[in-house]
Design a protein around this motif. Structure first.
Motif, PDB file in Angstrom:
ATOM      1  N   UNK A 368       0.813  -1.221   0.000  1.00  0.00           N
ATOM      2  CA  UNK A 368       0.000   0.000   0.000  1.00  0.00           C
ATOM      3  C   UNK A 368       0.848   1.274   0.000  1.00  0.00           C
ATOM      4  N   UNK A 369       2.006   1.219   0.666  1.00  0.00           N
ATOM      5  CA  UNK A 369       2.854   2.423   0.718  1.00  0.00           C
ATOM      6  C   UNK A 369       3.284   2.837  -0.679  1.00  0.00           C
ATOM      7  N   UNK A 370       3.797   1.835  -1.411  1.00  0.00           N
ATOM      8  CA  UNK A 370       4.288   2.139  -2.749  1.00  0.00           C
ATOM      9  C   UNK A 370       3.132   2.561  -3.655  1.00  0.00           C
ATOM     10  N   UNK A 371       1.980   1.951  -3.447  1.00  0.00           N
ATOM     11  CA  UNK A 371       0.823   2.322  -4.257  1.00  0.00           C
ATOM     12  C   UNK A 371       0.452   3.781  -3.998  1.00  0.00           C
ATOM     13  N   UNK A 372       0.524   4.183  -2.720  1.00  0.00           N
ATOM     14  CA  UNK A 372       0.230   5.587  -2.414  1.00  0.00           C
ATOM     15  C   UNK A 372       1.258   6.499  -3.066  1.00  0.00           C
ATOM     16  N   UNK A 373       2.515   6.054  -3.102  1.00  0.00           N
ATOM     17  CA  UNK A 373       3.538   6.855  -3.783  1.00  0.00           C
ATOM     18  C   UNK A 373       3.193   7.012  -5.257  1.00  0.00           C
ATOM     19  N   UNK A 374       2.736   5.912  -5.834  1.00  0.00           N
ATOM     20  CA  UNK A 374       2.342   5.956  -7.242  1.00  0.00           C
ATOM     21  C   UNK A 374       1.195   6.946  -7.442  1.00  0.00           C
ATOM     22  N   UNK A 375       0.224   6.874  -6.549  1.00  0.00           N
ATOM     23  CA  UNK A 375      -0.927   7.767  -6.644  1.00  0.00           C
ATOM     24  C   UNK A 375      -0.469   9.224  -6.474  1.00  0.00           C
ATOM     25  N   UNK A 376       0.462   9.413  -5.551  1.00  0.00           N
ATOM     26  CA  UNK A 376       1.006  10.749  -5.332  1.00  0.00           C
ATOM     27  C   UNK A 376       1.668  11.270  -6.609  1.00  0.00           C
ATOM     28  N   UNK A 377       2.415  10.397  -7.275  1.00  0.00           N
ATOM     29  CA  UNK A 377       3.044  10.801  -8.535  1.00  0.00           C
ATOM     30  C   UNK A 377       1.991  11.168  -9.575  1.00  0.00           C
ATOM     31  N   UNK A 378       0.915  10.403  -9.597  1.00  0.00           N
ATOM     32  CA  UNK A 378      -0.137  10.681 -10.581  1.00  0.00           C
ATOM     33  C   UNK A 378      -0.762  12.055 -10.357  1.00  0.00           C
ATOM     34  N   UNK A 379      -0.687  12.520  -9.110  1.00  0.00           N
ATOM     35  CA  UNK A 379      -1.256  13.834  -8.830  1.00  0.00           C
ATOM     36  C   UNK A 379      -0.255  14.961  -8.993  1.00  0.00           C
ATOM     37  N   UNK A 380       1.041  14.618  -9.091  1.00  0.00           N
ATOM     38  CA  UNK A 380       2.039  15.681  -9.091  1.00  0.00           C
ATOM     39  C   UNK A 380       3.009  15.634 -10.267  1.00  0.00           C
ATOM     40  N   UNK A 381       3.080  14.520 -10.966  1.00  0.00           N
ATOM     41  CA  UNK A 381       4.133  14.363 -11.956  1.00  0.00           C
ATOM     42  C   UNK A 381       3.562  14.422 -13.386  1.00  0.00           C
ATOM     43  N   UNK A 382       3.782  15.542 -14.068  1.00  0.00           N
ATOM     44  CA  UNK A 382       3.198  15.692 -15.407  1.00  0.00           C
ATOM     45  C   UNK A 382       3.669  14.620 -16.387  1.00  0.00           C
ATOM     46  N   UNK A 383       4.926  14.200 -16.276  1.00  0.00           N
ATOM     47  CA  UNK A 383       5.444  13.204 -17.218  1.00  0.00           C
ATOM     48  C   UNK A 383       4.613  11.934 -17.146  1.00  0.00           C
ATOM     49  N   UNK A 384       4.409  11.452 -15.917  1.00  0.00           N
ATOM     50  CA  UNK A 384       3.673  10.201 -15.728  1.00  0.00           C
ATOM     51  C   UNK A 384       2.214  10.348 -16.161  1.00  0.00           C
ATOM     52  N   UNK A 385       1.592  11.440 -15.734  1.00  0.00           N
ATOM     53  CA  UNK A 385       0.178  11.643 -16.053  1.00  0.00           C
ATOM     54  C   UNK A 385      -0.029  11.669 -17.565  1.00  0.00           C
ATOM     55  N   UNK A 386       0.836  12.405 -18.259  1.00  0.00           N
ATOM     56  CA  UNK A 386       0.666  12.500 -19.712  1.00  0.00           C
ATOM     57  C   UNK A 386       0.973  11.191 -20.430  1.00  0.00           C
ATOM     58  N   UNK A 387       1.925  10.433 -19.872  1.00  0.00           N
ATOM     59  CA  UNK A 387       2.209   9.115 -20.440  1.00  0.00           C
ATOM     60  C   UNK A 387       0.971   8.235 -20.396  1.00  0.00           C
ATOM     61  N   UNK A 388       0.345   8.196 -19.235  1.00  0.00           N
ATOM     62  CA  UNK A 388      -0.831   7.339 -19.081  1.00  0.00           C
ATOM     63  C   UNK A 388      -1.994   7.841 -19.926  1.00  0.00           C
TER      64      UNK A 388
END
Lengths: 532, 304
Positions: A368-388
């Motif tokens: 769950x910790x790493x999943x939350x990190x992933x979710x955090x990235x999805x909310x803050x990291x434009x590179x990842x968000x745009x990739x998806x």
């Protein structure tokens, strides 16, 4: 004698086996829950002990479930690219499970029930969210959010968090997008220009009448209003009639309750709209009148052609739609027809509007910790968000030269669907305001979003979610009745008075009062717990 | 034809009945054939013409763009065809074999555990574990997710077919034949494969056809167990396309989400073109099985 004994023995053996299997299965899932929770707790403890920096030393493969226009041809290439990026960032990769709309609900129900690994999952309120929380499908996120989700807390409008709350605990994180809902009507620009209509002059539905008359007279090939009975929720749309404006308040739809029940905000009582809401009845009669005058397509109650398709085929010239900043531009791009829109209702924040797109972490998450990190990235990291959302640069899209954050399709590609990655999931993953803009959209789209969000006001029942469990049977029967009758009532195609009586009688006979009582009870209990 | 009817005492003098029967059956066959003709017609109609004019038996212009589109984007379709064919062929062969292998001992009077196995079979007919245990077994215990085995295994046996086969054996295979086989020194396997099966072709063909249809039409197991695009069965690809449109209209309506999903729902002509393509192979199977059905009926009639 011998055979009796043997069949008896077999029966006993069978029973034992059956009991064994069921008992074993049940025991297994029961047993695995606490042990998983314990191990989670253990890793949380060890992970945070001593250092505040997150521990990402072990590699993780996280299973991410979502729904959309799947399968996509280029999924592998896009997911590989995402994984390359994630490996670097948080030493994790995703096992991307993009499910098609048609089977998503069934597959997720099985995945939650069978205890499969589910790390991150799309969990909007309209897909059994409250029920899944009650069944323990998701982990509570408050602690995880404090530890690994700081980025989410900083970027997300705090009002959003209420969308994912059950009993005061957060179980899902809403997507950062428009926070409120409003409704509008969009028109074909060419016809508006041709007849010199002024879109800003329309205040109520009745104001449309002269336009409808003109279109009916001068454009015989076009149905002034196209309604398709097969489900579109016209009563939910553009709800300004003289009657409703006069009252100056709205009956609110209640999140989770069947559409026949609305909240009277003056008295805080639940009201059955087709019996007790004057504005709703008035509106149905208005449509009946319009149908009689020929403003609505004759086959409205039965046609399978959706308004969007009729629109594209040139059979109508306006459509009801939900509004948000730039919605006319988005729709123009999507339909290939230039559109203008009316100013709709004021945006309202309701339980549904903040929770119609959320992500949750499954109880069976391996980390769950790493999943939350992933979710955090999805909310803050434009590179990842745009990739998806949009795929790989150069493959699915190219940047528009000289304009930052603007993208367009590569040369020679006609539509996004042809690029191999167009799942249509921009409104699900993390922070939509980090996404690129398509050529033709306003450069200040996201500023407009912010202004729109700031201007939205909360409805009275904001935060309340009806749990249908106690009246499940009645709800399913009543929902079917509603599905059967609404097309008739909303399109005005049969005598409204007669249909309305029949509809109301059926609702009464099938327990709508039980549902009303239950909604009222839950609402009162919820309200008593709200801070004054 | 005329001489035959004249010489046949049962049809003599009942021309009215003849006409009524003929008209009825012509109407009945039309009711069976016309929907298929309509589907073919829709698949060949231009999409815009469909929206404007609705369904027509004779489209104004023939437009094969739906098929062109299908063949251009045929990768998924070809794979799905492959999956469906593989699953159907392997599944049918194994299923027929297994069903016959189960039914045969139940027919043999000298098989000691006959009642036990009958009983066991009956239990599976009356009770089922339900969807979740079924899913759990395949996914968690057998670990067959995304495996073609998961598409084949659930259909391999069917209690009802086993009973049918057993009854057929009881009615057609004389015990003396088995005894004579034994006297001639044949092993049990040899008796089964070389004596019993050859004269049981009618029932094997019937079960085979049922199973073929079942495997060919199956989409549910695909939906449950398959996430890998390369292993979708044909019917699942189709049901996805069809249900997708339904889903938007019914499930998402009123959630406020429908409009966010800017979706390219497959168009009517495309869906019909897929239907046409998918009924192809199975149509050719019927004539192949036909002769066994006729034969099967005769045998049944004589043995009474």
């Amino acid at each position: 004698m011998r055979t009796t004994r043997s069949s008896g023995a077999v029966l006993a053996a069978l029973t034992a086996v059956i009991l064994g299997i069921t008992g074993c299965g049940g025991g297994n899932s029961n047993a695995s829950t606490p042990s998983k929770a314990e191990s989670t707790a253990a890793t949380t403890a060890s992970g945070t002990e001593g250092s505040t920096s997150p521990d990402t030393s072990t590699f993780r493969k996280l299973k991410v479930y979502t729904v959309g226009n799947f399968p996509q041809n280029d999924t592998k290439a896009v997911v590989d690219e995402i994984n390359k990026y994630l490996k670097e960032k948080i030493n994790a990769e995703i096992d991307f499970q993009g499910l098609p709309w048609s089977s998503w609900a069934e597959k997720m129900a099985l995945a939650y029930q069978s205890g499969e690994q589910v790390d991150l999952t799309f969990a909007p309120n309209w897909a059994d969210f409250a029920n899944n929380v009650a069944k323990g499908a998701f982990l509570p996120l408050d602690e995880l959010l404090d530890k690994y989700g700081q980025g989410i807390k900083e970027t997300l409008d705090p009002r959003f968090f209420d969308g994912g709350k059950v009993d005061g605990k957060i179980y899902a994180i809403p997507t950062n997008k428009e926070i409120g809902e409003s409704h509008t009507i969009m028109f074909r620009k060419d016809l508006i220009d041709k007849y010199g209509f002024d879109v800003n002059s329309i205040e109520t539905l009745e104001d449309l009448e002269p336009w409808l008359e003109t279109i009916k007279q001068k454009e015989p090939a076009i149905a002034p209003i196209w309604l398709s009975g097969s489900g579109s929720d016209t009563l939910g749309y553009f709800d300004k009639t003289r009657e409703s404006m006069k009252e100056n308040f709205r009956y609110e739809l209640v999140a989770g309750a069947p559409a026949g029940i609305v909240l009277d905000t003056k008295t805080d009582k639940m009201v059955i709209s087709s019996m007790e809401s004057d504005t709703a009845i008035y509106r149905m009669k208005l449509y009946g009148d319009w149908f009689a005058k020929g403003y609505i397509n004759k086959d409205a109650a039965t046609t399978k052609t959706s308004t969007e398709d009729a629109f594209k085929a040139g059979k109508t010239w306006m459509k009801f739609g939900s509004d948000k900043p730039d919605s006319d531009k988005e729709d123009s791009i999507a339909t290939g027809i230039e559109l203008v829109k009316l100013k709709g209702n004021e945006p309202e924040i309701s339980t549904a509007s903040v929770s119609n797109s959320m992500m949750a972490i499954g109880r069976t998450s391996v980390d769950p910790e790493r999943t939350m990190m992933l979710l955090n990235l999805l909310h803050t990291d434009p590179v990842l968000v745009n990739l998806i959302d949009f795929g790989v640069e150069g493959r699915q899209y190219v940047k528009v030269e000289g304009k930052e954050n603007f993208i367009k399709l590569p040369d020679g590609v006609a539509t996004r669907a042809d690029t191999g990655w167009a799942p249509g999931i921009e409104w699900m993953f993390g922070n939509q305001t980090l996404t690129y803009l398509w050529e033709g959209e306003s450069a200040d789209k996201w500023e407009k979003f912010k202004a729109y969000n700031d201007s939205a006001h909360k409805v009275k029942s904001f935060g309340f979610n009806f749990n249908t469990d106690p009246v499940k049977t009645q709800v399913s029967v009543v929902s079917n009745i509603i599905k059967e009758f609404r097309p008739l009532l909303e399109t005005g195609s049969l005598g409204v008075d007669k249909v309305l009586t029949e509809y109301n009688n059926k609702l009464k006979a099938n327990g709508i009062e039980d549902i009303r009582a239950e909604v009222q009870k839950q609402y009162d209990a919820w309200k008593a717990n709200q801070p004054k | 034809m005329t001489t035959a009817s004249r010489s046949n005492p049962y049809t003599k003098g009942s021309t009215t009945a003849q006409i009524i029967l003929n008209v009825f059956f012509i109407a009945f066959s039309l009711a069976c054939i016309l929907p298929i003709v309509l589907i073919v017609a829709i698949s060949l109609t231009n999409e815009k013409a469909l929206t404007l004019q609705g369904y027509k038996f004779w489209p104004d212009h023939i437009d094969a763009s739906a098929y062109q589109y299908l063949f251009k984007h045929s990768e998924t379709l070809v794979k799905a065809y492959g999956v469906s064919l593989t699953v159907t062929v392997i599944g049918t062969v194994l299923a027929v074999l297994l069903i016959a292998l189960y039914a045969y001992p139940l027919y043999r009077k000298d098989f000691p555990f006959k009642k036990t196995f009958n009983f066991y079979l009956l239990i599976t007919m009356l009770f089922s574990g339900g969807l979740v245990p079924f899913y759990l077994l395949y996914v968690n215990y057998l670990d067959l997710k995304d495996s073609l085995v998961a598409l084949i295994l659930p259909g391999l046996s069917n209690a009802f077919y086993i009973f049918i086969t057993r009854t057929f054996f009881q009615q057609t295979i004389p015990e003396e034949m088995i005894e004579s086989g034994k006297l001639d020194g044949a092993s049990e396997w040899r008796i089964f494969f070389q004596l019993v099966l050859p004269i049981s072709l009618p029932v094997l063909a019937t079960i085979g056809l049922f199973t073929t249809l079942m495997y060919w039409n199956d989409w549910f197991n695909s939906m449950l167990f398959i996430n890998d695009t390369n292993k979708f069965s044909l019917q699942y690809v189709m049901i996805q396309m069809i249900r997708q449109a339904e889903f938007f209209k019914t499930q998402l309506a009123g959630t406020g989400v429908a409009l966010m999903v800017q979706e390219s729902v497959p168009t009517e002509s495309l869906r019909m073109a897929m239907v046409v393509l998918s009924i192809g192979p199975i149509l050719f199977i019927y004539p192949f099985f036909q002769k066994y059905f006729t034969k099967g009926l005769t045998i049944g009639a004589i043995k009474g």
